[in-house]
Scaffold this motif. Structure first.
Motif, mmCIF file in Angstrom:
data_model
loop_
_atom_site.group_PDB
_atom_site.id
_atom_site.type_symbol
_atom_site.label_atom_id
_atom_site.label_comp_id
_atom_site.label_asym_id
_atom_site.label_seq_id
_atom_site.Cartn_x
_atom_site.Cartn_y
_atom_site.Cartn_z
ATOM 1 N N SER A 1 -8.476 100.698 63.316
ATOM 2 C CA SER A 1 -7.304 99.546 62.802
ATOM 3 C C SER A 1 -6.899 99.054 63.978
ATOM 4 C CB SER A 1 -6.306 100.386 61.861
ATOM 5 O OG SER A 1 -5.605 101.338 62.817
ATOM 6 N N TRP A 2 -6.476 99.808 65.255
ATOM 7 C CA TRP A 2 -6.048 99.030 66.516
ATOM 8 C C TRP A 2 -7.049 98.037 66.854
ATOM 9 C CZ3 TRP A 2 -7.825 98.569 71.043
ATOM 10 C CH2 TRP A 2 -6.766 98.153 72.277
ATOM 11 N N GLY A 3 -8.191 98.473 66.855
ATOM 12 C CA GLY A 3 -9.274 97.828 67.494
ATOM 13 C C GLY A 3 -9.568 96.562 66.561
ATOM 14 N N LEU A 4 -9.399 96.457 65.320
ATOM 15 C CA LEU A 4 -9.776 95.255 64.388
ATOM 16 C C LEU A 4 -8.561 94.280 64.704
ATOM 17 C CD1 LEU A 4 -10.294 96.996 61.073
ATOM 18 C CD2 LEU A 4 -11.853 95.157 62.149
ATOM 19 N N ILE A 5 -7.225 94.927 64.672
ATOM 20 C CA ILE A 5 -5.834 94.035 64.950
ATOM 21 C C ILE A 5 -6.193 93.447 66.330
ATOM 22 C CG2 ILE A 5 -3.423 94.047 64.906
ATOM 23 C CD1 ILE A 5 -3.646 96.185 62.852
ATOM 24 N N HIS A 6 -6.141 94.287 67.280
ATOM 25 C CA HIS A 6 -6.281 93.631 68.493
ATOM 26 C C HIS A 6 -7.485 92.743 68.817
ATOM 27 C CE1 HIS A 6 -6.221 94.041 73.077
ATOM 28 N NE2 HIS A 6 -7.714 93.904 72.942
ATOM 29 N N HIS A 7 -8.456 92.686 68.304
ATOM 30 C CA HIS A 7 -9.771 91.812 68.428
ATOM 31 C C HIS A 7 -9.385 90.625 67.488
ATOM 32 C CE1 HIS A 7 -13.916 91.551 69.734
ATOM 33 N NE2 HIS A 7 -14.119 90.921 68.577
ATOM 34 N N MET A 8 -8.590 90.625 66.365
ATOM 35 C CA MET A 8 -8.095 89.659 65.640
ATOM 36 C C MET A 8 -7.150 88.673 66.510
ATOM 37 S SD MET A 8 -5.958 89.362 62.183
ATOM 38 C CE MET A 8 -4.644 90.046 63.177
ATOM 39 N N ILE A 9 -6.271 89.549 67.082
ATOM 40 C CA ILE A 9 -5.138 88.638 67.845
ATOM 41 C C ILE A 9 -5.744 88.075 69.155
ATOM 42 C CG2 ILE A 9 -3.064 89.075 69.254
ATOM 43 C CD1 ILE A 9 -2.157 90.933 67.296
ATOM 44 N N GLY A 10 -6.806 88.825 69.628
ATOM 45 C CA GLY A 10 -7.403 88.312 70.942
ATOM 46 C C GLY A 10 -8.126 86.998 70.456
ATOM 47 N N GLY A 11 -8.827 86.986 69.174
ATOM 48 C CA GLY A 11 -9.406 85.890 68.710
ATOM 49 C C GLY A 11 -8.498 84.823 68.580
ATOM 50 N N ILE A 12 -7.387 84.972 67.815
ATOM 51 C CA ILE A 12 -6.464 83.907 67.875
ATOM 52 C C ILE A 12 -5.865 83.202 68.907
ATOM 53 C CG2 ILE A 12 -3.946 83.610 66.997
ATOM 54 C CD1 ILE A 12 -4.592 85.407 64.767
ATOM 55 N N ARG A 13 -5.773 84.174 70.013
ATOM 56 C CA ARG A 13 -5.448 83.679 71.358
ATOM 57 C C ARG A 13 -6.587 82.676 71.884
ATOM 58 N NH1 ARG A 13 -6.058 87.174 76.606
ATOM 59 N NH2 ARG A 13 -7.550 88.458 75.002
ATOM 60 N N ILE B 1 -14.608 95.919 74.254
ATOM 61 C CA ILE B 1 -14.667 97.234 74.196
ATOM 62 C C ILE B 1 -14.012 97.156 72.692
ATOM 63 C CG2 ILE B 1 -13.523 99.599 74.366
ATOM 64 C CD1 ILE B 1 -13.461 98.885 77.340
ATOM 65 N N SER B 2 -13.026 96.604 72.262
ATOM 66 C CA SER B 2 -12.782 96.643 70.668
ATOM 67 C C SER B 2 -13.611 96.124 69.919
ATOM 68 C CB SER B 2 -11.303 96.009 70.597
ATOM 69 O OG SER B 2 -11.467 94.557 70.794
ATOM 70 N N GLY B 3 -14.580 95.131 70.340
ATOM 71 C CA GLY B 3 -15.511 94.408 69.634
ATOM 72 C C GLY B 3 -16.679 95.558 69.343
ATOM 73 N N VAL B 4 -16.988 96.225 70.247
ATOM 74 C CA VAL B 4 -18.077 97.660 70.148
ATOM 75 C C VAL B 4 -17.438 98.449 69.215
ATOM 76 C CG1 VAL B 4 -18.980 99.395 71.536
ATOM 77 C CG2 VAL B 4 -19.062 97.038 72.265
ATOM 78 N N ILE C 1 -1.320 92.917 73.569
ATOM 79 C CA ILE C 1 -1.044 94.134 73.661
ATOM 80 C C ILE C 1 0.074 94.697 72.698
ATOM 81 C CG2 ILE C 1 -0.402 96.137 75.386
ATOM 82 C CD1 ILE C 1 -1.479 94.437 77.377
ATOM 83 N N ILE C 2 1.134 94.112 72.842
ATOM 84 C CA ILE C 2 2.403 94.577 72.233
ATOM 85 C C ILE C 2 2.011 94.181 70.626
ATOM 86 C CG2 ILE C 2 4.684 93.877 71.688
ATOM 87 C CD1 ILE C 2 4.811 93.358 74.682
ATOM 88 N N GLY C 3 1.579 93.142 70.363
ATOM 89 C CA GLY C 3 1.390 92.835 68.911
ATOM 90 C C GLY C 3 0.430 93.570 68.146
ATOM 91 N N SER C 4 -0.802 93.944 68.844
ATOM 92 C CA SER C 4 -1.443 94.864 68.068
ATOM 93 C C SER C 4 -1.124 96.262 68.173
ATOM 94 C CB SER C 4 -2.853 94.598 69.029
ATOM 95 O OG SER C 4 -2.799 95.333 70.290
ATOM 96 N N THR C 5 -0.411 96.668 68.964
ATOM 97 C CA THR C 5 0.273 98.004 68.986
ATOM 98 C C THR C 5 1.491 98.108 67.895
ATOM 99 O OG1 THR C 5 -0.349 98.471 71.141
ATOM 100 C CG2 THR C 5 1.391 99.938 70.108
ATOM 101 N N VAL C 6 2.182 97.185 67.838
ATOM 102 C CA VAL C 6 3.283 97.006 66.657
ATOM 103 C C VAL C 6 2.696 97.063 65.261
ATOM 104 C CG1 VAL C 6 5.206 95.822 65.746
ATOM 105 C CG2 VAL C 6 4.861 96.306 68.196
ATOM 106 N N LEU C 7 1.636 96.078 65.074
ATOM 107 C CA LEU C 7 0.934 95.771 63.804
ATOM 108 C C LEU C 7 0.348 96.898 63.407
ATOM 109 C CD1 LEU C 7 -0.203 92.016 63.895
ATOM 110 C CD2 LEU C 7 1.662 93.081 62.567
ATOM 111 N N THR C 8 -0.367 97.696 64.116
ATOM 112 C CA THR C 8 -1.155 98.930 63.861
ATOM 113 C C THR C 8 -0.244 100.022 63.516
ATOM 114 O OG1 THR C 8 -2.856 98.293 65.609
ATOM 115 C CG2 THR C 8 -2.913 100.533 64.672
#
Length: 135
Positions: A79-91, A33-36, A114-121
């Motif tokens: 911005s959350w979607g970008l960060i979430h997708h990036m952290i998911g990609g690192i995972r 969903i974040s990719g879309v 979940i926590i990282g993307s929310t805090v970073l956003t």
């Protein structure tokens, strides 16, 4: 050829009504969903860039939209979607090395995403407001 009685005894393919939602399954869905959402966000970014080149009136229109509550909400979600997708990609990159594939690590990575993307956003938005000089 089998008769209809034989086919009635075959097990059905499992589907979402059978599976219990798991964190890792939900993270996979959120990653898609974040990719879309990122694709839609990049359309908005393109609108902003075209408006910059189109003149002050077009830029003012886009600026008013992004300055509205709905516009800021869209920017926050983007911005959350970008960060979430990036952290998911690192995972996934870590998983590609063969590390972190045990059950405990997978759960830790999911919660970390979940926590990282929310805090970073939130930190990015705080920094943005701070650099702008407040509200």
């Amino acid at each position: 050829m089998g008769n209809s009685n034989t086919q009635a005894q075959r097990p059905l393919s499992p589907h979402l009504q059978i599976y219990r939602p798991m964190l890792t399954m939900m993270m996979s869905i959120a990653h898609r969903i974040s990719g879309v959402g990122n694709a839609i966000g990049f359309i908005l970014l393109t609108w902003w860039l075209v408006a910059i080149g189109s003149g002050p009136e077009a830029y003012a229109t886009v600026n008013d939209f992004f300055g509205s509550i709905f516009g800021r909400f869209l920017l926050f979600v983007f911005s959350w979607g970008l960060i979430h997708h990036m952290i998911g990609g690192i995972r996934h990159l870590i998983w590609d090395t063969g590390r972190g594939l045990d059950r405990v690590s997978i759960e830790i990575f999911a919660w970390g995403t979940i926590i990282g993307s929310t805090v970073l956003t939130v930190l990015v938005w705080i920094a943005g407001y701070w650099l702008r000089g407040g509200v």
